[in-house]
Structure formats: structure tokens, C-alpha cells
Design an enzyme around this catalytic site. Structure first.
Site, PDB file in Angstrom:
ATOM      1  N   GLY A  16      13.627 -23.692 -17.397  1.00 30.50           N
ATOM      2  CA  GLY A  16      14.635 -22.719 -17.847  1.00 30.50           C
ATOM      3  C   GLY A  16      14.003 -21.367 -18.109  1.00 30.50           C
ATOM      4  O   GLY A  16      12.883 -21.106 -17.663  1.00 30.50           O
ATOM      5  N   ASN A  17      14.714 -20.505 -18.777  1.00 33.94           N
ATOM      6  CA  ASN A  17      14.143 -19.205 -19.144  1.00 33.94           C
ATOM      7  C   ASN A  17      14.753 -18.732 -20.461  1.00 33.94           C
ATOM      8  O   ASN A  17      15.624 -19.387 -21.021  1.00 33.94           O
ATOM      9  CB  ASN A  17      14.367 -18.180 -18.018  1.00 33.94           C
ATOM     10  CG  ASN A  17      15.831 -17.995 -17.720  1.00 33.94           C
ATOM     11  OD1 ASN A  17      16.597 -17.547 -18.560  1.00 33.94           O
ATOM     12  ND2 ASN A  17      16.251 -18.376 -16.501  1.00 33.94           N
ATOM     13  N   ASN A  18      14.274 -17.568 -20.928  1.00 30.46           N
ATOM     14  CA  ASN A  18      14.639 -17.094 -22.271  1.00 30.46           C
ATOM     15  C   ASN A  18      15.956 -16.351 -22.363  1.00 30.46           C
ATOM     16  O   ASN A  18      16.254 -15.780 -23.407  1.00 30.46           O
ATOM     17  CB  ASN A  18      13.566 -16.103 -22.760  1.00 30.46           C
ATOM     18  CG  ASN A  18      12.327 -16.827 -23.173  1.00 30.46           C
ATOM     19  OD1 ASN A  18      12.397 -17.996 -23.534  1.00 30.46           O
ATOM     20  ND2 ASN A  18      11.194 -16.147 -23.109  1.00 30.46           N
TER      21      ASN A  18
END
Ligand code: CTP
Length: 405
Positions: free
Chosen positions: A212-214
Site C-alpha cells: 500500500g502507500n501513505n
């Protein structure tokens, strides 16, 4: 979210029996999140008291042009009141008040405030059947309509005279509905469909792990809110995000993976007027998904990745009249890379987010953007809150769409 939330409503009351319903009218606006102030004609005080209205509105009520303090007479500033209001509603509007409004007579504070007003003015006529249909009254209503006053319909029913007929003031909640319907039609994106992608996507490795990412989704959610404020019907296709959205014009579709986001985007693109891809879509996903948790003891040192669909590029390739806006997140050769993405994905505009700017980015509440359109110089904006950035972006979209129509 109600259209009256945080709006300033000025209610003018004139002397008809329907004035007894006005405390409920004030309450209905307050329930929707509006602030209400009241001005009354002297005659209306025979039907409803200033004290009742001051209590329900939680504001002073004015019924004369001069404050009624014999020792210290002061002028009740009708000009200030008129300029304060976002919307001015005169309800009930009697035959006398409508006639005075149509002919610029100014012998009480309601009329003086009307003549000073700059905001949209609504009137809710209330009188007996024959009075209402009298040509003189119909002529006055016609004059008022031509002067941009919005005349609410009267309802059929039991009148004070005992006659059953047309001339009744609508019930308070119906007045709000009429006003809302009218106001929403004046919004620049009324009847338009705006679709957005927002937030991250999570690409599962096994039941407990993912790539995933932020991305927080904040920018996309602010854009969705702005689109709704401008009157659009909004579909917000969001990856996992902790943000809540309560606006009733925004339909949130929660997804997890890029594939799910893609399916929903395709479904809603065809009849969209504006599509904004603000999601931070994972570019790769694990080639295989382990249906059981991968144990530590497993000899596991590599995840094979395969690309996810490029949602925006696909939409660009099938685009007809939709306005398509993308985002570009760059750390080097920012303008050049973003301009290339604009062309390659067949976009109408692209918003460049730079990760090189302190305070701006994924998780913060602020953003610093450059708005890029083909054949135009890039527009650089200051560091601003994401709420303000959403306003700037839609200002640009509306300007471009205006030129097209
Ligand atoms: N985007 C998309 N689907 C993807 C990847 C990106 O719809 N699979 C959209 C994003 O929502 C954004 C735009 O494409 O509006 C650009 O995203 P960005 O991450 O900046 O660029 P990429 O196209 O992924 O290219 P690169 O990672 O090489 O910069």
C-alpha cells in the site's frame, strides 16, 4: 449536507395569520445549520410575538426602523441586516407588503431591508383566495418576479376566511424544500455528475499483509466536498481511508484494490461530466495471493509483482466529452514528467503535486500544486489548505468548461 448549513437567513414577517407558523420556520432553518435573524412589520406583532422569535432565533428581532428605547433612540440598521443575509425570505408576504415591495414603498423595516438587499429574495404570499387571484395582486407578483424576487407557490387548503382554496402559505418544511430546489438549480454544477478516485489502494499478499502507500485521501475527499457544494451529484470511489464524508450529494463507494477501483471507475465514467483521478493507485500487485498467512518459517524471500491496470490511461483512451483530470506525483523533472502524463493519458488537465515541498503531500492538511493544461502556461499556486486547493482546482475546471460551451 443541507444547503442552508452555515448560511445566514433573514426572515421578514408581515401581518397575516400565517405568521403564527414563523417560529417553526425559524426552527426548521436552524435545524439545517443556518443562522437566522428576523425583521417584522408592526402589524405582524398581532399574530406572533418578537419575544418568541428572538427566543427561537437566538438573535434580537427588529420591528421598527428606530430602536424602541425612548431615552436612547437609535437607528436599526436595515442596510447592515440586508447585506448580512445570504438569503432573504419574506413569509408570510401579505397583499400590502407585496404591493409595497413592487412599488418601492418604504414605511417599515421589512420594506426598507428589502430595498437594501443584495442577496436572493424569496416571498411566500399568503392571503385569501380572491385577494390572491385579484389582478392587482397578480400584477404585483409579476413586477416582483421581473425584479428577480422568487415567488414561492401558494397552497390550496383551508383559509382564515373559512373558504377552501388557493392562497395558503406552504408549511415551513415545504418552504425550505422550495427554496432548496430553487437555489440548487443556480449552482454551476447542478445536474452534473462528478466522479472521483481517492485514497490509496491495498494489494493483498496474504490475509494479513498488503502492498500500500501513505495516501490519506484528504485531497480527493476535499474535491468531492467541493463538487457537492457546486451542486454536482458526486461518486467518490475511495480506497481505504479513515475520513468520513456526510454530504448527502456524495455517494461513497469503498474499494480496496486497484482492480476494484478500476471496475467502479469504468462503471461510472460513461455518463460522468467530470472525472478526477486523485487516488494513489498501487502500480503493482502480487502475482499470486496466499490464501493462508505466510508463516515466518516458510522459505519466503521474494514477491513476484505484476502491473495493476492504469485506470486513468484507460479512461483517457475511451474519453468522449468527459472532462478528465489527473494528478501527478513527481520528485524530479516535475513539470516535464507531469506534462508528459497529461499527453500520454489524454487528459484535459493535470495537477502536479511535488513531494519536494515541505508541508505539502500525502498525509498533511496542506498542498502546493501546479495546474497544467495543454497549450497553456502552468499555473503555480501557493501552499494552501487542501480545502482551498480544491476550490482552486474547481475554479480552473469551471473556467475551462465555460470556454467549451
Ligand atoms: N493512476 C491510475 N491508475 C494507476 C496509476 C495511476 O488511475 N494504476 C492515476 C493516478 O490517480 C493519477 C495519475 O494516474 O491521477 C498519475 O499517477 P502517478 O502515480 O503520478 O503516475 P503513474 O501513472 O503511476 O506513473 P509513475 O509512477 O511512473 O510516475
Amino acid at each position: 449536507m443541507s444547503l442552508f448549513r452555515r448560511k445566514k437567513i433573514l426572515l421578514g414577517i408581515s401581518g397575516g395569520i400565517a405568521a403564527y407558523k414563523t417560529p417553526e420556520l425559524v426552527r426548521a432553518f436552524i435545524k439545517e445549520g443556518a443562522e437566522v435573524r428576523v425583521v417584522m412589520t408592526p402589524a405582524s406583532k398581532d399574530f406572533v410575538t418578537p419575544l418568541t422569535l428572538a427566543t427561537v432565533s437566538q438573535n434580537p428581532v427588529y420591528s421598527s426602523l428606530i430602536a424602541e428605547d425612548h431615552d436612547n433612540p437609535t437607528w436599526n440598521n436595515h442596510v447592515e441586516l440586508a447585506l448580512w443575509a445570504d438569503y432573504f425570505l419574506i413569509a408570510p408576504a401579505t397583499s400590502n407588503t407585496l404591493s409595497s415591495m413592487a412599488h418601492a414603498r418604504c414605511n417599515n423595516i421589512v420594506l426598507a431591508t428589502y430595498l437594501s438587499s443584495q442577496c436572493p429574495v424569496f416571498v411566500a404570499p399568503a392571503m385569501d383566495l380572491d385577494m390572491f387571484s385579484h389582478p392587482a395582486n397578480q400584477k404585483n407578483l409579476d413586477i416582483l418576479s421581473k425584479n428577480d424576487v422568487i415567488v414561492l407557490p401558494t397552497e390550496k387548503g383551508f383559509l382564515a376566511s373559512g373558504i377552501d382554496g388557493k392562497g395558503r402559505m406552504p408549511e415551513p418544511t415545504d418552504i425550505l424544500t422550495y427554496m432548496e430546489n430553487h437555489i440548487s438549480k443556480t449552482f454551476p454544477l447542478f445536474g452534473k455528475k462528478v466522479v472521483l478516485t481517492a485514497g490509496p489502494t491495498y494489494e493483498p499478499i496474504d490475509p494479513v499483509r498488503f502492498i500500500g502507500n501513505n495516501s490519506s485521501g484528504k485531497m480527493g475527499f476535499e474535491l468531492a466536498k467541493r463538487a457537492a457544494e457546486l451542486g454536482a451529484n458526486v461518486i467518490l470511489i475511495s480506497g481505504p481511508s479513515a475520513i468520513n464524508i456526510t454530504n448527502t450529494s456524495v455517494k461513497r463507494l469503498s474499494v480496496v484494490t486497484a482492480d476494484q477501483m478500476f471496475e467502479n471507475a469504468k462503471l461510472h465514467f460513461e455518463d460522468a461530466d467530470i472525472f478526477i483521478a486523485s487516488a494513489a493507485v498501487a502500480d503493482f500487485k502480487p502475482e499470486t495471493y496466499a490464501s493462508q498467512k505466510i508463516k515466518k518459517r516458510t522459505a519466503f524471500n521474494q514477491i513476484n509483482l505484476v502491473p495493476t491496470p492504469d485506470i486513468l490511461a484507460h479512461l483517457g483512451s475511451i474519453k468522449k466529452n468527459q472532462f478528465l483530470l489527473g494528478f501527478a506525483l513527481e520528485t524530479e523533472n516535475e513539470l516535464e514528467n507531469a506534462s508528459q502524463k497529461l499527453k500520454k493519458k489524454n487528459l484535459d488537465a493535470i495537477v502536479l503535486n511535488s513531494l519536494n515541498d515541505a508541508y505539502a503531500g500525502f498525509e498533511g492538511d496542506q498542498n502546493k500544486i501546479t495546474y497544467i493544461q495543454s497549450n497553456k502556461a502552468p499555473l503555480l499556486f501557493e501552499l494552501k489548505s487542501k480545502t482551498e486547493v480544491a476550490i482552486d482546482i474547481f475554479d480552473q475546471i469551471l473556467e475551462a468548461r465555460e470556454k467549451l460551451s
